[in-house]
Design a protein around this motif. Structure first.
Motif, PDB file in Angstrom:
ATOM      1  N   ILE A 390       2.833 -27.371  10.045  1.00  0.00           N
ATOM      2  CA  ILE A 390       2.230 -26.350  10.907  1.00  0.00           C
ATOM      3  C   ILE A 390       2.852 -24.976  10.649  1.00  0.00           C
ATOM      4  CG2 ILE A 390       1.897 -25.637  13.303  1.00  0.00           C
ATOM      5  CD1 ILE A 390       1.791 -28.587  14.066  1.00  0.00           C
ATOM      6  N   MET A 391       4.182 -24.915  10.569  1.00  0.00           N
ATOM      7  CA  MET A 391       4.854 -23.636  10.379  1.00  0.00           C
ATOM      8  C   MET A 391       4.496 -23.005   9.035  1.00  0.00           C
ATOM      9  SD  MET A 391       6.395 -22.881  13.100  1.00  0.00           S
ATOM     10  CE  MET A 391       7.304 -21.478  12.448  1.00  0.00           C
ATOM     11  N   GLU A 392       4.377 -23.831   7.992  1.00  0.00           N
ATOM     12  CA  GLU A 392       4.055 -23.280   6.679  1.00  0.00           C
ATOM     13  C   GLU A 392       2.663 -22.663   6.674  1.00  0.00           C
ATOM     14  OE1 GLU A 392       5.435 -21.954   3.438  1.00  0.00           O
ATOM     15  OE2 GLU A 392       6.631 -23.536   4.366  1.00  0.00           O
ATOM     16  N   SER A 393       1.710 -23.322   7.329  1.00  0.00           N
ATOM     17  CA  SER A 393       0.355 -22.759   7.379  1.00  0.00           C
ATOM     18  C   SER A 393       0.319 -21.487   8.228  1.00  0.00           C
ATOM     19  CB  SER A 393      -0.619 -23.799   7.929  1.00  0.00           C
ATOM     20  OG  SER A 393      -0.242 -24.182   9.241  1.00  0.00           O
ATOM     21  N   MET A 394       1.055 -21.481   9.334  1.00  0.00           N
ATOM     22  CA  MET A 394       1.085 -20.287  10.176  1.00  0.00           C
ATOM     23  C   MET A 394       1.776 -19.116   9.469  1.00  0.00           C
ATOM     24  SD  MET A 394      -0.508 -20.830  13.025  1.00  0.00           S
ATOM     25  CE  MET A 394      -1.684 -21.703  11.970  1.00  0.00           C
ATOM     26  N   MET A 395       2.828 -19.416   8.702  1.00  0.00           N
ATOM     27  CA  MET A 395       3.524 -18.352   7.968  1.00  0.00           C
ATOM     28  C   MET A 395       2.605 -17.719   6.928  1.00  0.00           C
ATOM     29  SD  MET A 395       7.261 -20.154   7.573  1.00  0.00           S
ATOM     30  CE  MET A 395       7.816 -19.022   6.314  1.00  0.00           C
ATOM     31  N   ASN A 396       1.792 -18.543   6.267  1.00  0.00           N
ATOM     32  CA  ASN A 396       0.846 -17.984   5.293  1.00  0.00           C
ATOM     33  C   ASN A 396      -0.193 -17.101   5.982  1.00  0.00           C
ATOM     34  OD1 ASN A 396       1.902 -19.064   2.948  1.00  0.00           O
ATOM     35  ND2 ASN A 396       0.789 -20.983   3.143  1.00  0.00           N
ATOM     36  N   LEU A 397      -0.642 -17.521   7.158  1.00  0.00           N
ATOM     37  CA  LEU A 397      -1.630 -16.728   7.882  1.00  0.00           C
ATOM     38  C   LEU A 397      -1.022 -15.403   8.346  1.00  0.00           C
ATOM     39  CD1 LEU A 397      -4.501 -16.641   8.984  1.00  0.00           C
ATOM     40  CD2 LEU A 397      -3.686 -17.781  11.044  1.00  0.00           C
ATOM     41  N   PHE A 398       0.212 -15.446   8.862  1.00  0.00           N
ATOM     42  CA  PHE A 398       0.868 -14.212   9.286  1.00  0.00           C
ATOM     43  C   PHE A 398       1.141 -13.293   8.095  1.00  0.00           C
ATOM     44  CE2 PHE A 398       2.779 -16.744  13.026  1.00  0.00           C
ATOM     45  CZ  PHE A 398       1.599 -16.592  13.724  1.00  0.00           C
ATOM     46  N   ALA A 399       1.428 -13.896   6.929  1.00  0.00           N
ATOM     47  CA  ALA A 399       1.649 -13.079   5.730  1.00  0.00           C
ATOM     48  C   ALA A 399       0.381 -12.319   5.354  1.00  0.00           C
ATOM     49  CB  ALA A 399       2.102 -13.961   4.576  1.00  0.00           C
ATOM     50  N   ALA A 400      -0.781 -12.924   5.589  1.00  0.00           N
ATOM     51  CA  ALA A 400      -2.038 -12.225   5.309  1.00  0.00           C
ATOM     52  C   ALA A 400      -2.185 -10.994   6.199  1.00  0.00           C
ATOM     53  CB  ALA A 400      -3.218 -13.179   5.514  1.00  0.00           C
ATOM     54  N   TYR A 401      -1.764 -11.110   7.466  1.00  0.00           N
ATOM     55  CA  TYR A 401      -1.805  -9.939   8.353  1.00  0.00           C
ATOM     56  C   TYR A 401      -0.796  -8.882   7.922  1.00  0.00           C
ATOM     57  CZ  TYR A 401      -5.019 -11.968  11.738  1.00  0.00           C
ATOM     58  OH  TYR A 401      -6.140 -12.476  12.358  1.00  0.00           O
ATOM     59  N   GLY A 402       0.322  -9.305   7.331  1.00  0.00           N
ATOM     60  CA  GLY A 402       1.298  -8.336   6.852  1.00  0.00           C
ATOM     61  C   GLY A 402       0.822  -7.579   5.626  1.00  0.00           C
ATOM     62  N   LYS A 403       0.140  -8.278   4.720  1.00  0.00           N
ATOM     63  CA  LYS A 403      -0.356  -7.624   3.504  1.00  0.00           C
ATOM     64  C   LYS A 403      -1.628  -6.822   3.748  1.00  0.00           C
ATOM     65  CE  LYS A 403       1.459 -11.128   0.320  1.00  0.00           C
ATOM     66  NZ  LYS A 403       1.079 -12.161  -0.688  1.00  0.00           N
ATOM     67  N   HIS A 404      -2.396  -7.244   4.749  1.00  0.00           N
ATOM     68  CA  HIS A 404      -3.688  -6.585   4.994  1.00  0.00           C
ATOM     69  C   HIS A 404      -3.796  -6.242   6.481  1.00  0.00           C
ATOM     70  CE1 HIS A 404      -4.721  -8.125   0.996  1.00  0.00           C
ATOM     71  NE2 HIS A 404      -4.246  -9.295   1.414  1.00  0.00           N
ATOM     72  N   PRO A 405      -3.013  -5.278   6.942  1.00  0.00           N
ATOM     73  CA  PRO A 405      -3.024  -4.949   8.380  1.00  0.00           C
ATOM     74  C   PRO A 405      -4.304  -4.229   8.786  1.00  0.00           C
ATOM     75  CG  PRO A 405      -1.662  -3.402   7.180  1.00  0.00           C
ATOM     76  CD  PRO A 405      -2.097  -4.429   6.178  1.00  0.00           C
ATOM     77  N   LEU A 406      -4.489  -4.151  10.094  1.00  0.00           N
ATOM     78  CA  LEU A 406      -5.632  -3.413  10.640  1.00  0.00           C
ATOM     79  C   LEU A 406      -5.346  -1.919  10.515  1.00  0.00           C
ATOM     80  CD1 LEU A 406      -8.344  -3.547  12.161  1.00  0.00           C
ATOM     81  CD2 LEU A 406      -7.022  -3.516  14.289  1.00  0.00           C
ATOM     82  N   LEU A 407      -6.185  -1.194   9.772  1.00  0.00           N
ATOM     83  CA  LEU A 407      -5.978   0.232   9.509  1.00  0.00           C
ATOM     84  C   LEU A 407      -7.191   1.032   9.978  1.00  0.00           C
ATOM     85  CD1 LEU A 407      -4.564   0.002   5.866  1.00  0.00           C
ATOM     86  CD2 LEU A 407      -3.258   0.250   7.980  1.00  0.00           C
ATOM     87  N   PRO A 408      -6.967   2.287  10.384  1.00  0.00           N
ATOM     88  CA  PRO A 408      -8.119   3.131  10.765  1.00  0.00           C
ATOM     89  C   PRO A 408      -8.935   3.554   9.555  1.00  0.00           C
ATOM     90  CG  PRO A 408      -6.078   4.371  10.900  1.00  0.00           C
ATOM     91  CD  PRO A 408      -5.680   2.967  10.637  1.00  0.00           C
ATOM     92  N   ASP A 409      -8.306   3.612   8.379  1.00  0.00           N
ATOM     93  CA  ASP A 409      -9.013   4.053   7.181  1.00  0.00           C
ATOM     94  C   ASP A 409      -8.517   3.217   6.007  1.00  0.00           C
ATOM     95  OD1 ASP A 409     -10.472   5.315   5.300  1.00  0.00           O
ATOM     96  OD2 ASP A 409      -9.262   7.153   5.248  1.00  0.00           O
ATOM     97  N   TYR A 410      -9.442   2.581   5.301  1.00  0.00           N
ATOM     98  CA  TYR A 410      -9.072   1.729   4.172  1.00  0.00           C
ATOM     99  C   TYR A 410      -9.289   2.454   2.846  1.00  0.00           C
ATOM    100  CZ  TYR A 410      -8.649  -2.265   7.277  1.00  0.00           C
ATOM    101  OH  TYR A 410      -8.242  -3.121   8.264  1.00  0.00           O
ATOM    102  N   CYS A 411      -8.941   3.770   2.789  1.00  0.00           N
ATOM    103  CA  CYS A 411      -9.076   4.509   1.543  1.00  0.00           C
ATOM    104  C   CYS A 411      -8.132   3.926   0.496  1.00  0.00           C
ATOM    105  CB  CYS A 411      -8.754   5.991   1.756  1.00  0.00           C
ATOM    106  SG  CYS A 411      -9.993   6.846   2.756  1.00  0.00           S
ATOM    107  N   MET A 412      -8.638   3.794  -0.711  1.00  0.00           N
ATOM    108  CA  MET A 412      -7.826   3.253  -1.783  1.00  0.00           C
ATOM    109  C   MET A 412      -7.205   4.387  -2.579  1.00  0.00           C
ATOM    110  SD  MET A 412     -10.349   0.211  -3.030  1.00  0.00           S
ATOM    111  CE  MET A 412     -11.075  -0.913  -1.847  1.00  0.00           C
ATOM    112  N   ASN A 413      -6.338   4.058  -3.522  1.00  0.00           N
ATOM    113  CA  ASN A 413      -5.726   5.060  -4.383  1.00  0.00           C
ATOM    114  C   ASN A 413      -6.802   5.779  -5.186  1.00  0.00           C
ATOM    115  OD1 ASN A 413      -3.210   4.408  -3.507  1.00  0.00           O
ATOM    116  ND2 ASN A 413      -2.697   3.110  -5.259  1.00  0.00           N
ATOM    117  N   ALA A 414      -6.753   7.126  -5.191  1.00  0.00           N
ATOM    118  CA  ALA A 414      -7.707   7.924  -5.965  1.00  0.00           C
ATOM    119  C   ALA A 414      -7.062   8.306  -7.288  1.00  0.00           C
ATOM    120  CB  ALA A 414      -8.113   9.179  -5.193  1.00  0.00           C
TER     121      ALA A 414
END
Length: 652
Positions: A390-414
């Motif tokens: 259970i912990m390993e699956s939850m850690m992977n899910l939390f890691a996804a939130y760390g790498k892809h947080p909720l942002l007001p603007d998802y502008c990429m590198n220009a």
């Protein structure tokens, strides 16, 4: 010319030659050889119309399917009559079972008939007497005696023995919590009986009387196999005993595995094993910087599974890498990285020490220490394994939130660069060159995209969806929809069905980025082909590391010992009715020898996977289909064989 009421009257005859030893009873019946009495039967005694007969027959056929082949019936007939002054009783055993139509509810041969008729008396309830006789005939010990009884005295002795083992509660309001469990009462009763038998046997032996050995319920003079947790007090005595106990069944292990249930269990376990191998392989690749990845885990699961299925003493166990061993490899990798020590080469010597420790501890019969494990130990260990998953699956899910947080603007590198030769220039001279602005995804140090929109939400949906589908398909197994076989198939294959559905959902929505497993492209090769090969040479490290590796080897051995032996204890519980025995000493030695190979090939460590082994055993369990309506199914046998585990490893 009879009226309808007279047509419903039947002639009932009592044979005057039946005697029960009572003079008054004989006097009652001596007047005529055949004494006939007319008994008026009620209107609803038997349904005469065809539709009711069809309904009754269909109902009886459903009950008949629950009755084992070769079963025989007993009929108990009791009633009050006016023409008798005293009760008349007959207990009849026919020479062979005979099908008597309409006598009992289903058409099976009747072997025993109990008949009790008598006048209305204040101290006799004929219905309760009938219930008591029915209870007696349902008791296995009593009806075994009834089959062989030659006189009335033997039946009375059997009734007295039944009453001695019975527990009677007087009428009253009893709190259920205040009563002892029936298993505890039965265990105490059996202990008292054994103590009396042992005392009697010792007294007879003291008088010089030869006493035959006590027989088990099945008539065997000894159990089908000896206790594997008993010391032989000889070097490798337990290991040799495991070989002698289990390998004589080798041919039957192959023959017993060639049936449809074992093939279905193999297909089911393939999905469970391969999904576990891929998941742990991906996690190991993340923890070890891809020195050990999915390719190594799949090959390890396959090769180790084939060796274990062919040589083990308990082949229904499933081997593979587990969460505890994954955590150990992660810690070892971090230690080697901080000390600048080759990680894979160190594992080679850990594997060698594992083989030495396994053989050495087996010489002292160290596996008998598992009898110190209590049910509490098993439950705690099972809880640890569950928490790791259970912990390993939850850690992977939390890691996804760390790498892809909720942002007001998802502008990429220009990134800007000049237009190509075929593009249009702006301005009057060549210095006025137009540039093109392209947005590319942001990436982390390992080259994986980060800050992607909807990725964390989509990963959450996939995680919850996979769990929900697998869980409710498992619950569907106990529902009342579809047929029994369809429900069981959906319940057994709930996990692979959930995985396939949610992977398909991910595949049809390519616009949202999700992280995929890192699998080598271009055939079967090491996960980091540029850093390692298939064989890890045991060279290039200081000599002190070779000897110091015994410390981590002891830690790995503790993990292997705990997981393997506890899994084997859970599988070998008495209620599973295993007939071919087990081999605690042999199996742990085989696991350690397999890990020597894993060290040289750079594979993850192997041990018995508790969850997969228990599920595999459940898939091989045969439950009763002839239990009475409303009665819980009981376990008949477990298909003890080598073929299903071997097929799983070959499929992988």
């Amino acid at each position: 010319n009879l009226s309808e009421a007279e047509k419903r009257k039947v002639s009932f005859s009592i044979d005057g030659s039946i005697k029960n030893g009572d003079p008054s009873h004989d006097a009652l019946l001596k007047s005529n050889d055949k004494q006939q009495t007319i008994i008026d039967m009620k209107d609803d005694a038997y349904p005469f119309n065809t539709s009711n007969d069809d309904i009754r027959k269909a109902h009886n056929d459903a009950i008949l399917k629950k009755i084992p082949i070769g079963a025989q019936g007993s009929t108990v007939l009791v009633g009050e009559v006016d023409f008798l002054e005293q009760p008349a009783i007959a207990f009849i055993r026919l020479a062979e079972g005979i099908v008597i139509p309409s006598l009992i509810e289903v058409d099976i041969p009747v072997r025993f008939i109990f008949l009790l008729l008598g006048p209305k008396l204040p101290n006799i309830d004929y219905h309760e007497v009938g219930r008591s006789i029915s209870t007696l005939m349902a008791n296995q010990q009593f009806h075994n005696i009834a089959y062989k009884a030659e006189n009335r005295k033997e039946l009375l002795s059997a009734i007295n023995e039944f009453l001695d083992d019975s527990i009677v509660l007087p009428p009253g309001d009893w709190e259920r919590q205040a009563l002892l469990p029936i298993e505890e009462i039965k265990a105490k009763s059996e202990a008292i009986k054994r103590r009396k038998e042992n005392a009697l046997r010792k007294a007879q032996e003291a008088q010089g009387i030869i006493v035959k050995p006590l027989l088990s319920q099945d008539g065997d003079k000894k159990p089908p196999f000896d206790d594997p947790l008993e010391r032989t007090c000889r070097p490798w005595g337990g290991l040799i005993r495991d070989l002698k106990r289990r390998y004589p069944f080798y041919k039957s292990d192959i023959v017993d595995g060639l049936n449809s249930q074992c093939v279905a269990a193999a297909i089911f376990m393939y999905f469970a094993a391969v999904s576990g191998a891929i998941a742990f392989g991906g996690l190991t690749g993340d923890k070890t910087e891809n020195l050990i990845g999915i390719s190594e885990t799949l090959l390890c699961t396959s090769i180790g599974g084939i060796i274990f299925a062919l040589t083990s003493a308990q082949p229904i166990l499933i081997v593979g890498t587990t969460g505890a061993l994954l955590l150990f490899d992660e810690s070892l990798f971090e230690f080697c990285k901080s000390m600048n020590i080759p990680f894979l080469t160190t594992r080679v010597f850990i594997g060698l020490w594992l083989g030495v420790l396994g053989v050495l501890i087996a010489s002292f019969e160290g596996s008998v220490l598992v009898k110190l494990f209590t049910r509490f130990t098993e439950d705690i260990f099972s809880t640890l394994i569950v928490l790791l998953y259970i912990m390993e699956s939850m850690m992977n899910l939390f890691a996804a939130y760390g790498k892809h947080p909720l942002l007001p603007d998802y502008c990429m590198n220009a990134v800007t660069f000049p237009l190509g030769q075929n593009d249009t220039f702006i301005g009057d001279n060549s210095t006025d060159v137009s540039v093109d602005v392209v947005k590319i995804p942001m990436k982390d140090a390992h080259g994986n995209p980060i800050n992607q929109p909807n990725t964390a939400l989509f990963c959450t949906v996939l995680t919850i969806g996979t769990f929900a589908i697998a869980y409710y398909l498992r619950m569907f197994r106990n529902s009342q929809f579809l047929g029994r076989s369809a429900r069981r198939a959906l319940g057994d294959f709930g996990v692979p069905i959930a995985i396939v559905i949610m992977v398909s959902v991910d595949y049809v929505i390519p616009a949202t980025y999700t992280e995929k497993l890192n699998v080598p492209i271009g055939g079967l090769k090491p996960s980091s082909a540029e850093l390692r090969g298939w064989f890890i040479p045991p060279s290039g490290i200081p000599v002190w590391i070779m000897f110091a590796s015994i410390v981590p080897a002891m830690l790995v051995y503790i993990l292997l010992f705990m997981e393997t032996q506890i899994s084997e204890l859970i599988i070998s519980k008495p209620e599973r009715k295993l007939k071919k025995g087990t081999g605690l000493h042999l199996d742990i030695v085989i696991i350690c020898l397999i890990n020597i190979l894993c060290g040289f090939l750079g594979f993850p460590w192997m041990c018995v996977a508790a969850v997969r082994s228990i599920v595999h055993t459940s898939a091989l369990t045969v439950m009763s289909r002839t239990h009475a309506p409303g009665e819980k199914p009981h376990l008949i046998e477990v298909k003890e064989q080598r073929m299903s585990a071997l097929f799983v490893a070959l499929f992988i």
